[in-house]
Design a protein around this motif. Structure first.
Motif, PDB file in Angstrom:
ATOM      1  N   ILE A   1      17.517   8.221  -4.644  1.00 20.00           N
ATOM      2  CA  ILE A   1      16.745   8.931  -3.620  1.00 20.00           C
ATOM      3  C   ILE A   1      17.510   8.970  -2.302  1.00 20.00           C
ATOM      4  N   ALA A   2      18.124   7.844  -1.938  1.00 21.77           N
ATOM      5  CA  ALA A   2      18.907   7.798  -0.690  1.00 21.77           C
ATOM      6  C   ALA A   2      20.068   8.789  -0.745  1.00 21.77           C
TER       7      ALA A   2
ATOM      8  N   LYS B   1       0.837  -1.206   0.000  1.00 21.87           N
ATOM      9  CA  LYS B   1       0.000   0.000   0.000  1.00 21.87           C
ATOM     10  C   LYS B   1       0.870   1.253   0.000  1.00 21.87           C
ATOM     11  N   PHE B   2       0.425   2.257  -0.726  1.00 18.75           N
ATOM     12  CA  PHE B   2       1.101   3.545  -0.690  1.00 18.75           C
ATOM     13  C   PHE B   2       0.531   4.379   0.453  1.00 18.75           C
ATOM     14  N   PRO B   3       1.344   5.262   1.020  1.00 18.47           N
ATOM     15  CA  PRO B   3       0.875   6.038   2.167  1.00 18.47           C
ATOM     16  C   PRO B   3      -0.263   6.978   1.790  1.00 18.47           C
TER      17      PRO B   3
ATOM     18  N   ASN C   1      16.939  14.972   3.614  1.00 11.52           N
ATOM     19  CA  ASN C   1      15.578  14.436   3.566  1.00 11.52           C
ATOM     20  C   ASN C   1      14.572  15.400   2.947  1.00 11.52           C
ATOM     21  N   LEU C   2      14.737  15.624   1.674  1.00 16.77           N
ATOM     22  CA  LEU C   2      13.858  16.501   0.922  1.00 16.77           C
ATOM     23  C   LEU C   2      12.486  15.873   0.693  1.00 16.77           C
ATOM     24  N   SER C   3      11.517  16.718   0.399  1.00 14.56           N
ATOM     25  CA  SER C   3      10.251  16.255  -0.159  1.00 14.56           C
ATOM     26  C   SER C   3      10.488  16.023  -1.650  1.00 14.56           C
ATOM     27  N   ILE C   4      10.244  14.795  -2.131  1.00 13.88           N
ATOM     28  CA  ILE C   4      10.578  14.423  -3.510  1.00 13.88           C
ATOM     29  C   ILE C   4       9.320  14.057  -4.282  1.00 13.88           C
ATOM     30  N   LEU C   5       9.174  14.634  -5.466  1.00 15.93           N
ATOM     31  CA  LEU C   5       8.136  14.252  -6.402  1.00 15.93           C
ATOM     32  C   LEU C   5       8.807  13.633  -7.623  1.00 15.93           C
TER      33      LEU C   5
ATOM     34  N   ASP D   1      13.440   3.258   4.166  1.00 18.48           N
ATOM     35  CA  ASP D   1      14.488   4.283   4.257  1.00 18.48           C
ATOM     36  C   ASP D   1      13.986   5.595   4.837  1.00 18.48           C
ATOM     37  N   GLY D   2      12.670   5.725   4.990  1.00 15.14           N
ATOM     38  CA  GLY D   2      12.104   6.953   5.549  1.00 15.14           C
ATOM     39  C   GLY D   2      12.063   8.123   4.583  1.00 15.14           C
ATOM     40  N   ALA D   3      12.114   7.843   3.272  1.00 16.00           N
ATOM     41  CA  ALA D   3      12.102   8.922   2.273  1.00 16.00           C
ATOM     42  C   ALA D   3      10.731   9.582   2.214  1.00 16.00           C
ATOM     43  N   ASN D   4      10.748  10.881   2.010  1.00 19.15           N
ATOM     44  CA  ASN D   4       9.514  11.659   1.906  1.00 19.15           C
ATOM     45  C   ASN D   4       9.173  11.851   0.423  1.00 19.15           C
TER      46      ASN D   4
END
Length: 513
Positions: free
Chosen positions: A361-362, A2-4, A370-374, A410-413
């Motif tokens: 991404i890492a 599932k995606f958040p 820890n940027l917000s990434i689109l 990894d906790g990526a945003n």
């Protein structure tokens, strides 16, 4: 799988690649209009963007297929010369402004967020004739254009991309020279262009920040497209890090780093290498303190286009590193190679290594905190028109899985994902021969009929269920096609073959629905 909650799914296109109507109303000429009309043979199949998907007239069709997919957002670009026919703000096209107003309003009506790119490779010819991205005045010319677009659409568009893939515009264009405007100049071109693109982006970002952000709460970024670079052997680790800094770092550090300016190691390497070449100055132009402050911090998220990866190794003593997509191969004395185990694709530049997007991404998160990434582009091109596009489904699914791992482990945003592309289009030097679309486009049909591929059905289910745990539609199609191919021979009458084709069409329609 599932995606958040809040994770968004979209698809992308660009103006020159889909709009057509190259001379409609008072639209001005861009570099692609000019070069292809002078020499159509530069395009593999001899096609052009003159008509392509005809989205200038069929924009309702585009919105409808985006709606049918259930997209949360649709990323498209605005044609600079459709808004400013001369390339400059002395004339604003009412028809051009009206076209994008209709598109934006219809998207919002259907509940689809418009994400707008200001520049996607289609530079006004008038500006190219003045030096294009190597003329420092382009910084102000781009700012004038951005100011005009914001004035027209900032009340409805909340997410913006200033410039698409500066690494292509600068490094690839000037090193390789096979993309329009087809200028090869490896010594200064990539680096002057690099600085000017960053400055132009920064000015546009600050115009929005100072005049529109407080009122409309929008976000702006620049779309970088790094290739993930990893060491071929353990001894190549440090070299690989320098290569990453030379690539994505050179286009990102000035914006995202706490210090601002070029990556210090790259600035030093370029100064030393330029001196060895006999230059009395570094080929990498410096930032003044004022310029560094102008560029630093001009982001609201990280816009990431990702397609492929490469291995990095040191060049052998008898080996010329040559020139490639990213500058720095000679300065760093490195060679970029494909791992033979990575699957190849019809697009020779792209090999498939889904883990690369997670590692990229890492790296971004470690370097820029820890940027917000689109994810603003990711997709697979094929030369096949087959609508049973199993390969594209696997490519999208495997990359989405790595994105999920980046989020959950990894906790990526990561806030969203964009497929390139919504539909087949004019794919630059390949013309219409390279197909990235979730939807097949019949370029011979007067209405450019759009037909969903298996990948469209798959992606629609991912969006609907907000999960990768969905059926793979091509399983049914593959089984059916195997039966069909084994059971039908040329001995059957033409009439029976027609019935079989009709039956296949009906079954495919049922499966798609």
């Amino acid at each position: 799988m599932k995606f958040p909650p809040g994770f968004k799914f979209g698809a992308a296109t660009s103006a020159y690649q889909i709009e057509g109507a190259w001379n409609a109303s008072d639209k001005g000429r861009n570099i692609w209009d000019s070069m292809i009309h002078k020499n159509p043979s530069i395009i593999e199949d001899g096609t052009s963007g003159d008509v392509t998907c005809d989205s200038y007239h069929l924009w309702r069709e585009d919105v409808q297929i985006a709606h049918d997919l259930g997209l949360h957002f649709y990323r498209f670009s605005i044609s600079w010369t459709r808004i400013l026919p001369t390339g400059f703000p002395n004339k604003i096209s009412k028809d051009g402004v009206r076209y994008y107003n209709k598109l934006i309003d219809e998207l919002l009506k259907k509940g689809i967020e418009p994400i707008v790119t200001l520049y996607h490779f289609d530079l006004p010819l008038s500006i190219q004739n003045l030096g294009g991205w190597t003329n420092p005045l382009i910084v102000d010319w781009f700012a004038d254009y951005a100011r005009t677009v914001f004035l027209m659409y900032a009340d409805r568009v909340k997410t913006w991309v200033t410039i698409n893939e500066p690494m292509i515009i600068c490094d690839f264009n000037y090193n390789v020279g096979n993309l329009v405007p087809q200028i090869t100049e490896e010594f200064l071109g990539p680096f002057i262009c690099n600085k000017n693109v960053l400055m132009a982006h920064a000015k546009a970002w600050r115009i929005y920040d100072e005049n529109y952000k407080e009122k409309y709460q929008g976000k702006i970024s620049i779309a970088n497209n790094p290739i993930w670079l990893e060491a071929q052997t353990e001894k190549d680790e440090e070299l690989s890090e320098r290569a990453r800094e030379f690539g994505v770092g050179r286009y990102s550090d000035p914006i995202y780093s706490k210090e601002g300016g070029w990556p210090p190691t790259i600035e030093k390497i370029m100064a030393e290498y330029s001196k060895k070449q006999g230059f009395p100055y570094s080929r990498l132009p410096s930032f003044t303190d004022e310029e560094k402050k102008l560029v630093q911090g001009t982001y609201d998220y990280f816009s990431l286009n990702h397609y492929t990866s490469r291995l990095v190794r040191s060049a052998r003593a008898d080996e010329d590193p040559g020139l490639w997509y990213i500058s720095g191969s000679r300065e760093l004395n490195l060679v970029l190679e494909k791992d033979p185990q990575w699957p190849k694709t019809d697009f020779v530049y792209i090999v498939i290594q889904p883990e690369g997007i997670r590692r990229q991404i890492a790296w971004l998160n470690k370097r820029y905190h820890n940027l917000s990434i689109l994810i603003t582009e990711n997709g697979l091109g094929t030369r096949s028109s087959d609508n049973y596009d199993t390969g594209r489904i696997h490519y999208i699914r495997d990359h989405l899985k790595q994105i999920l791992l980046a989020i959950k482990e990894d906790g990526a945003n990561i806030v969203g994902y964009t497929v390139w592309s919504l539909m087949d289009n004019f794919e630059w030097m390949f013309g219409q021969s390279m197909k990235f679309g979730l939807y097949d486009v019949d370029f011979s049909h007067p209405l450019r009929r759009r037909t969903p591929r298996a990948s469209a059905h798959f992606y629609r289910n991912v969006i609907k269920h907000h999960s990768l745990d969905v059926p793979h539609p091509s399983h049914h199609w593959d089984k059916y096609r195997k039966t069909y191919n084994n059971g039908v021979t040329i001995k059957y009458s033409n009439c029976f073959l027609v019935l079989l084709v009709l039956l296949e069409h009906i079954i495919c329609k049922l499966l798609l629905n």
